[in-house]
Design a protein around this motif. Structure first.
Motif, PDB file in Angstrom:
ATOM      1  N   PRO A  43       0.827  -1.210   0.000  1.00  0.00           N
ATOM      2  CA  PRO A  43       0.000   0.000   0.000  1.00  0.00           C
ATOM      3  C   PRO A  43       0.865   1.265   0.000  1.00  0.00           C
ATOM      4  O   PRO A  43       1.987   1.258   0.502  1.00  0.00           O
ATOM      5  CB  PRO A  43      -0.796  -0.112   1.292  1.00  0.00           C
ATOM      6  N   ILE A  44       0.298   2.316  -0.580  1.00  0.00           N
ATOM      7  CA  ILE A  44       0.980   3.614  -0.586  1.00  0.00           C
ATOM      8  C   ILE A  44       0.313   4.509   0.452  1.00  0.00           C
ATOM      9  O   ILE A  44      -0.918   4.556   0.537  1.00  0.00           O
ATOM     10  CB  ILE A  44       0.913   4.248  -1.990  1.00  0.00           C
ATOM     11  N   LEU A  45       1.130   5.196   1.210  1.00  0.00           N
ATOM     12  CA  LEU A  45       0.615   6.066   2.270  1.00  0.00           C
ATOM     13  C   LEU A  45       0.448   7.490   1.739  1.00  0.00           C
ATOM     14  O   LEU A  45       1.384   8.055   1.150  1.00  0.00           O
ATOM     15  CB  LEU A  45       1.589   6.070   3.458  1.00  0.00           C
ATOM     16  N   PHE A  46      -0.721   8.072   1.959  1.00  0.00           N
ATOM     17  CA  PHE A  46      -0.962   9.484   1.639  1.00  0.00           C
ATOM     18  C   PHE A  46      -1.161  10.238   2.948  1.00  0.00           C
ATOM     19  O   PHE A  46      -1.778   9.709   3.875  1.00  0.00           O
ATOM     20  CB  PHE A  46      -2.204   9.622   0.750  1.00  0.00           C
ATOM     21  N   SER A  47      -0.667  11.459   3.018  1.00  0.00           N
ATOM     22  CA  SER A  47      -0.742  12.183   4.293  1.00  0.00           C
ATOM     23  C   SER A  47      -1.228  13.613   4.093  1.00  0.00           C
ATOM     24  O   SER A  47      -1.097  14.187   3.001  1.00  0.00           O
ATOM     25  CB  SER A  47       0.621  12.180   4.978  1.00  0.00           C
ATOM     26  N   ALA A  48      -1.779  14.182   5.169  1.00  0.00           N
ATOM     27  CA  ALA A  48      -2.330  15.541   5.111  1.00  0.00           C
ATOM     28  C   ALA A  48      -1.243  16.562   4.824  1.00  0.00           C
ATOM     29  O   ALA A  48      -1.479  17.560   4.156  1.00  0.00           O
ATOM     30  CB  ALA A  48      -3.025  15.875   6.431  1.00  0.00           C
TER      31      ALA A  48
END
Lengths: 248, 248
Positions: A43-48
């Motif tokens: 999975p790829i992590l997306f962040s604020a």
């Protein structure tokens, strides 16, 4: 596929920052590696928000998509087990709709910057605050900060490496207060430019030291020129505090 | 000869404790070595309390005698310069009368013990608090703690290595309160036995977890037997907070 929103706390000291890089450890890589160990997936992590090397987070919001069937509590426990001994912890985990996006759904970001204002070197707060040995006038800093609140061209307070399409941003709040030996600066906006908080804090510190007049901060802003910047404060005092979303 | 009283802050993590030992780094050795570099003399450091490996201090009081003529501010600056990069800082320095003694003149000691009570592992607070993952009932802990306040034989809460002449001590205050995810325990007495605060905190934590009834703490005290101890809390949550003297 299930989308999980994570709330993540980390000590930024040993990392090259949040977002994955070719060289050096990052928070993103640590979490993605832990998620791979838990699920076998990639999975790829997306962040604020993105954070620089040495910058901390008290409650960064992120998301990742996972095929494996797993309860949020079990996922956070398993991620934390695999994150050890890295100083990254999942402090919240919930299922969100597939169209919820940690970065693009985010309506507001808040940072706090911590200055330890005392003569003696730091011990317990080493890498946790910016050490400023000479006395700072927090009230003057707060007054100067108000010139930056509102919709402005923040070119002066923007890193040369900033990738944002426009330097025009709306700063909702920039409050400076003293608590004992500490100066705390809280900044809130829909989004920030690269180095914007650190550049604003560094420049305000010159007002606090009496090296700049209060009016000079507004003048530096109006110049819309990076060379008008007073000072870029170091990363170790900066904490990503909060991200807000439509459902909050 | 001039006697200087120092107020010292330190992160106890890398040290074997405050007092000099044959093996391993200690805070006493770090300060004595710095004082030697500043003065060429070999002063001995005396302190209000002894602390174990991993225990921190926010304001330990100490003294040392120096022949060289030096102003207190210059001495503290020079000590701090030579203490780098050790996480020890002189945060106060003053000349005191020759009969003032950091240990023997001290009328009271105060400690604070910090528990991080949350499920997720610690990141920014690693080595700065005791991590207890299961929920603690701070009110029950506070109620149980009151059985320990007053003049008692604290044999149950005393290390086997304690060198005090008597296990009888008067505990002036033992307050437990919750602040968000943290449980803070403050203890005040004229003096403490070795491991007394950590032993009291560890035992109170069993009440907080519901494993012990509130009354069991008083029963363990009355047993005056080390084997009645519930648990010795780890050092990383303990901070020496304050020493008080007749002139305060």
């Amino acid at each position: 596929m299930t989308r999980f929103a994570l709330t993540v706390e980390f000590d930024g000291t040993p990392f090259m920052g949040l977002q994955r890089q070719d060289h050096g450890p990052t928070v993103q890589q640590a979490i993605e590696d832990a998620a791979h160990k838990v699920t076998g997936e990639h999975p790829i992590l997306f962040s604020a928000g993105r954070t620089d090397s040495g910058v901390h987070a008290l409650a960064m919001r992120c998301h990742l998509d996972i095929e494996k069937q797993i309860e949020p509590f079990r996922l956070s426990e398993a991620l934390n087990a695999h994150l050890r001994p890295d100083p990254v912890a999942v402090i919240g985990c919930e299922v969100v709709p597939d169209d919820w996006h940690a970065r693009f759904s985010c309506l507001g970001r808040a940072y706090v910057y911590r200055i330890a204002n005392r003569r003696a070197p730091l011990t317990l707060e080493k890498n946790r605050a910016w050490h400023v040995a000479r006395p700072l006038d927090a009230e003057a800093m707060h007054e100067a900060a108000q010139a930056l609140v509102g919709l402005h061209d923040f070119t002066t307070f923007r890193s040369a490496h900033c990738q944002a399409a426009s330097p025009v941003k709306s700063l909702d709040r920039l409050d400076v207060r003293r608590e004992g030996d500490h100066i705390l600066i809280e900044a809130e906006a829909r989004s920030f430019l690269h180095h914007q908080v650190r550049s604003m804090v560094g420049t305000l510190s010159l007002v606090g030291l009496g090296q700049w007049r209060i009016e000079q901060v507004g003048e530096a802003l109006a110049a819309a020129d990076r060379s008008a910047l007073g000072l870029n404060a170091p990363p170790e005092g900066l904490y990503f505090l909060r991200a807000s979303y439509p459902e909050d």
